[in-house]
Scaffold this active site. Structure first.
Site, PDB file in Angstrom:
ATOM      1  N   TYR A  45       1.129  -1.007  -0.367  1.00 25.75           N
ATOM      2  CA  TYR A  45      -0.020   0.222  -0.129  1.00 25.75           C
ATOM      3  C   TYR A  45       0.985   1.236  -0.023  1.00 25.75           C
ATOM      4  O   TYR A  45       0.672   2.408  -0.886  1.00 25.75           O
ATOM      5  CB  TYR A  45      -0.763  -0.002   1.115  1.00 25.75           C
ATOM      6  N   GLY A 100      -2.224   9.418   3.914  1.00 31.85           N
ATOM      7  CA  GLY A 100      -3.949   9.045   4.763  1.00 31.85           C
ATOM      8  C   GLY A 100      -2.949   7.159   5.387  1.00 31.85           C
ATOM      9  O   GLY A 100      -2.239   6.643   4.911  1.00 31.85           O
ATOM     10  N   HIS A 297       1.647  13.344  -6.368  1.00 33.77           N
ATOM     11  CA  HIS A 297       1.153  12.394  -5.559  1.00 33.77           C
ATOM     12  C   HIS A 297       2.130  10.943  -5.076  1.00 33.77           C
ATOM     13  O   HIS A 297       1.240   9.949  -4.402  1.00 33.77           O
ATOM     14  CB  HIS A 297      -0.534  11.846  -5.280  1.00 33.77           C
ATOM     15  N   ARG A 300       1.210   8.278  -7.853  1.00 29.82           N
ATOM     16  CA  ARG A 300       0.057   7.115  -6.703  1.00 29.82           C
ATOM     17  C   ARG A 300      -1.705   7.314  -7.400  1.00 29.82           C
ATOM     18  O   ARG A 300      -2.910   6.812  -6.953  1.00 29.82           O
ATOM     19  CB  ARG A 300      -0.353   7.003  -5.375  1.00 29.82           C
ATOM     20  N   GLY A 329       8.635  11.345  -5.251  1.00 24.19           N
ATOM     21  CA  GLY A 329      10.570  10.942  -5.183  1.00 24.19           C
ATOM     22  C   GLY A 329      11.764  11.486  -4.801  1.00 24.19           C
ATOM     23  O   GLY A 329      12.726  11.303  -5.079  1.00 24.19           O
ATOM     24  N   ARG A 351       7.623   8.154   1.429  1.00 21.76           N
ATOM     25  CA  ARG A 351       7.113   6.680   1.901  1.00 21.76           C
ATOM     26  C   ARG A 351       8.232   6.909   2.907  1.00 21.76           C
ATOM     27  O   ARG A 351       8.134   6.389   3.538  1.00 21.76           O
ATOM     28  CB  ARG A 351       7.415   6.135   0.619  1.00 21.76           C
TER      29      ARG A 351
END
Ligand SMILES: Cc1cc2nc3c(=O)[nH]c(=O)nc-3n(C[C@H](O)[C@H](O)[C@H](O)COP(=O)(O)O)c2cc1C
Length: 410
Positions: A45, A100, A297, A300, A329, A351
């Site tokens: 995810y 989220g 995003h 995504r 990135g 991330r």
């Protein structure tokens, strides 16, 4: 969350976590280090992109377009990466992007990321799609920002603006690149769906990752109850297993008219996140928006979207005195310096910061942020600049023989 080898409090880490952090030498290391501890669906995810995932890759390879020219024999002993945004001086030119369901990845991630950001003096942006109510998180970080996914219903807009103001939040971000949910076959393949559906496959995936199951899944249930998206509607949490959760991001009839309404109601800095077209930047500027986040995003949403770095120069040309933030990135100090030379004021990272939190809580995130700040510092010294404002297009050269030969004039 339970760390890779046991429960820890917010700031403390175990010796095993310390060892793992010792192996994290650059931001790209965190995804691999945390992978064994997370269910495939949960790790996927975070990692996956839309469609084939190609934009996640191009968000990285785009940086091969530029190299930088160093200046020598300048006194860089007093260099500083401190950056002022919306009247606040931050210690570094980067912040934590809104993510989220972060508390599904790592126990209490919203509060932990908020605290780590406060201690490092960088911005933390809480997503509307988060599990922890904004009123609680703002206590951990009174300078936090909030990123809304907003229903176009004008009464709901008024209630949400009121709620964010009441919470004492300083910066209102509106995420605008999710008019509809995206296509993520990779998530469907591993079983990560919204609403979450407790399939046998997901159950097995969790059982095979007992540290996540006990340390995040069960711990969340026992300490905080059934997780629910808590910051979308003005005051009605939506359970992650509820059928309604699927529609909270896709507000396809939300338009500039509603953005204008928020601008009218919200008295503080107002930022649009997810802009890629220079023409939208012009509209935003004329509408009195204070800042934009140039973003796809993190790859995504649209599976063939341009990378923000491809359009940054066009956007800068239209941005006037709006604050220009960029993400998607960014992993290296030199990526940030390249963006600053193209005119960006600030960068967000997603991330790696969430993986770092999953690996070792606040300490993990602080470590990740310090790695990035160190790279920025080294880059500044080697480029011969004392402040980021000194960077400009004269520091950049397009690489020859790259696939991107049609480099615009800067
Ligand atoms: C797990 C995850 C959840 C995200 N959720 C949101 C969100 O709720 N709102 C939002 O504006 N962006 C969201 N994003 C996008 C990030 O804010 C950011 O634009 C992106 O992650 C930056 O790219 P990077 O991860 O390559 O650094 C999310 C990203 C990830 C990885």
């Amino acid at each position: 969350m339970m760390s890779p080898d046991g429960h820890t409090g917010p700031g403390r880490i175990t010796s095993r976590q310390r060892r793992l952090l010792g192996q994290a030498l650059e931001l790209e290391d965190f995804a691999g280090l945390v992978r064994p501890f997370l269910p495939r669906a949960v790790h996927g995810y975070v990692t996956n992109g839309a469609d084939s995932g190609g934009v996640v890759t191009s968000n990285r390879t785009i940086f091969d377009r530029w190299r930088m020219v160093t200046r020598v024999l300048r006194d860089v002993s007093a260099r500083t990466q401190a950056t002022t945004l919306f009247g606040h001086e931050y210690a570094a030119p980067f912040g934590i992007a809104p993510m989220g369901s972060a508390a599904v990845i790592a126990f209490d991630a919203d509060n932990r990321m908020a605290r780590a950001a406060a201690s490092a003096n960088v911005p933390f942006i809480l997503s509307a799609n988060s599990i922890t109510p904004m009123e609680e998180v703002v206590k951990a970080n009174p300078d936090m920002w909030f990123a809304a996914y907003q229903s176009p219903d004008h009464a709901k807009i008024e209630r949400m603006v009121e709620r964010v103001a009441q919470a004492g939040i300083k910066v209102f971000v509106l995420t605008v690149d999710v008019p509809v949910g995206s296509n993520r076959p990779a998530d469907a393949r591993t079983g990560y769906t919204m609403p979450l559906s407790p399939t046998p496959r997901l159950a097995l995936d969790s059982i095979l990752h007992p540290r996540w199951l006990v340390g995040t899944g069960m711990r969340t249930l026992s300490r905080r109850g059934m997780p629910a998206i808590s910051n979308v509607e003005a005051n009605e949490p939506i359970g992650l297993f509820s059928r309604n959760v699927g529609r909270v991001t896709g507000y396809s009839s939300f338009t500039w008219r509603e953005a204008e309404l928020i601008r009218k109601l919200w008295k503080g800095p107002f930022v649009l996140k997810g802009v890629l077209a220079a023409e939208d930047v012009r509209i935003a500027r004329e509408g009195g928006i204070d800042g934009i986040v140039v973003s796809n995003h993190g790859g995504r949403q649209l599976g063939c979207a341009v990378s923000p770095m491809e359009v940054l120069h066009e956007i800068k040309a239209k941005s006037g005195d709006m604050t220009v933030i960029v993400d998607s990135g960014f992993r290296r100090g030199t990526d940030l310096l390249t963006a600053c030379a193209l005119g960006a004021d600030f960068v967000l990272v997603g991330r790696p910061f969430l993986y770092a939190t999953a690996l070792a809580g606040e300490a993990g995130l602080r470590h990740a942020m310090s790695l990035l700040a160190r790279e920025v510092d080294i880059g500044m010294g080697l480029l011969g600049v004392r402040t980021l404002a000194e960077l400009g297009p004269e520091y950049l050269r397009a690489t020859t023989g790259s696939v991107h030969e049609h480099q615009p004039e800067y």
